[in-house]
Design an enzyme around this catalytic site. Structure first.
Site, short mmCIF file in Angstrom:
data_model
loop_
_atom_site.label_atom_id
_atom_site.label_comp_id
_atom_site.label_asym_id
_atom_site.label_seq_id
_atom_site.Cartn_x
_atom_site.Cartn_y
_atom_site.Cartn_z
N GLU A 123 29.61 41.25 27.38
CA GLU A 123 30.90 41.74 26.88
C GLU A 123 31.80 42.19 28.03
O GLU A 123 33.03 42.00 28.00
CB GLU A 123 30.65 42.91 25.92
N ILE A 130 37.62 45.83 26.15
CA ILE A 130 38.00 45.27 24.83
C ILE A 130 36.84 44.42 24.29
O ILE A 130 36.38 43.50 24.98
CB ILE A 130 39.24 44.36 24.95
N ASP A 195 40.33 34.26 38.28
CA ASP A 195 39.64 35.29 37.48
C ASP A 195 40.01 35.10 35.99
O ASP A 195 39.15 35.14 35.11
CB ASP A 195 40.06 36.68 37.99
N LYS A 199 37.49 33.89 32.75
CA LYS A 199 37.39 34.62 31.48
C LYS A 199 37.76 33.70 30.30
O LYS A 199 37.11 33.71 29.24
CB LYS A 199 38.30 35.85 31.51
#
Ligand code: HSE
Length: 421
Positions: A123, A130, A195, A199
């Site tokens: 996570e 979040i 980055d 994600k």
């Protein structure tokens, strides 16, 4: 109550915050997990550089964790790709659960790891605190995901917000973000969009069951943005954001990371500073929005410890959310076919015939202008042209940009931002 021993590899900003959170909320965490959690060992590169607030047994040898049969769960917070992947594989092969915040490693190796074990929590790898991975994997699992649009990099959002609000240069904003501890050790990972792409790729695996690699997708960073672009955006009611976009179109998924002009009334355009925000549209639920701190020790530690509690509870679900690959008919959309509206900034010679050459070059590539502003430049023989186009595609735009750059009236490499509608 049972006892669970854990080992933490890498005690930097997130590692320290995780240790402190386990101490601060100890009773709550063990009540939720149904276990006492003991940090049996932490591994660092240099013990003398570790904060004096960290009061756990330390070692510099990763095998002190990976080969300790009493350690049930390994938390990997070391960063990097290759060594982190070896660590992850060894932990799983030694029957330990793994928790990682390492988005770069997962962007390349998530499927390899899932093939070894599902006992992996990640996570913290996307959007810090979040719970977007749990939202996609569990909360929205009844939906076909039609689109994801995310602001997933706090450093870039901080820079873009400061440039917009305070008229500060890009370099000054980057330095401030680095000082505040948001930026990656290598700032290129943030500002060149990698980055964010790592994600996005992780999210797309869960949303679509596809196994894209960073090299397969469109990635553009933020470093060429100027105050002229922000002027145009303000003038026409847009905000400029670095957006991660995943869209499903029939049996194709398009994945892209780039600067985008977004209507300033959209919720996602209001996500400012270091905060992250994600809009997910599911075919049944409609739009859902997630907002919170996407970087920093405390927020990321919240996600790490959330995974820890879930793993201790032994809730079993497939790592990437699919029991079997139902969505395997989906393919990645070819970058050249991606459609968008575009904004262009051109420095041009301020003389008769310039505009005609520009518009006919765009026309030859099937690109139609929607709005256009000409601004004076400091250098009197040049002008700055700011324009937006009607919808076109990446191939036409690429060809147009090459042809525009070759025109004798165009001075600099044209700069482009996609308009997201
Ligand atoms: N450098 C990242 C960011 C840290 O700025 O969002 C969190 O992944």
């Amino acid at each position: 109550m049972k006892t669970i021993n854990i080992g933490i590899i890498g005690i930097g900003t997130v590692g320290s915050a995780t240790i402190l959170l386990l101490e601060k909320n100890k009773d709550l965490i063990s009540a939720r997990a149904g276990a006492n959690i003991i940090i049996k060992k932490g591994v660092v590169r240099d013990i003398s550089k570790t904060s004096k607030d960290i009061k756990i047994p330390l070692s510099t040898n990763i095998d002190d964790i990976l080969e300790d049969e009493e350690i049930n769960i390994v938390i990997e917070l070391m960063g990097g790709i290759d060594t982190a992947y070896e660590v992850a594989k060894k932990a799983l092969k030694n029957n330990k659960a793994l928790i990682t915040a390492n988005k770069a490693m997962l962007a390349y190796h998530r499927l390899d790891l899932q093939n070894i074990s599902d006992n992996i929590g990640f996570e913290a790898s996307v959007a810090g605190g979040i719970p977007i991975i749990k939202a996609l994997k569990d909360g929205l699992s009844a939906n076909h995901i039609l689109s994801i649009r995310g602001i997933l990099n706090g450093t870039c959002n901080y820079i873009l917000t400061k440039m917009t609000n305070e008229n500060i240069t890009f370099e000054e904003c980057l330095k401030k973000a680095q000082k505040l501890g948001y930026a990656e050790a290598n700032p290129s990972l943030d500002i060149d969009g990698f980055d964010t792409a790592h994600k996005l790729i992780i999210l797309s695996s869960i949303a679509y069951g596809i196994n894209a690699m960073p090299e397969d997708i469109l990635i553009d960073g933020i470093s060429n943005i100027s105050q002229d672009d922000i002027f145009f955006a303000n003038e026409f009611g847009y905000k400029i954001k670095l957006l991660a976009i995943a869209k499903r179109i029939d049996n194709e998924v398009e994945l892209r990371v780039h600067l985008a002009m977004i209507n300033q009334n959209e919720m996602i355009s209001k996500v400012s500073g270091v905060m992250n925000g994600i809009s997910v549209i599911g075919d049944n639920v409609g739009e859902t929005m997630y907002y919170g701190a996407g970087a920093g020790g405390n927020a990321t530690a919240s996600a790490v410890v959330g995974d820890l509690i879930e793993i201790i509870r032994s809730k079993s679900s497939p790592m990437l959310g699919f029991k079997k690959s139902l969505e395997s008919g989906l393919v990645l959309r070819d970058i050249n076919s991606i459609e968008s509206r575009y904004y262009l900034r051109l420095k041009v010679l301020d003389k008769a015939g310039t505009l005609a050459k520009i518009t006919s070059t765009l026309g030859e590539n099937n690109i139609s202008i929607k709005m256009l502003i000409q601004k004076e430049s400091n250098d009197k023989s040049y002008a700055t042209l700011l324009l937006s186009t009607h919808k076109s595609n990446e191939l036409n735009m690429k060809k147009a940009l090459d042809s525009l750059y070759k025109l004798d009236v165009v001075n600099n490499k044209p700069f482009m931002i996609r308009i997201e509608e």
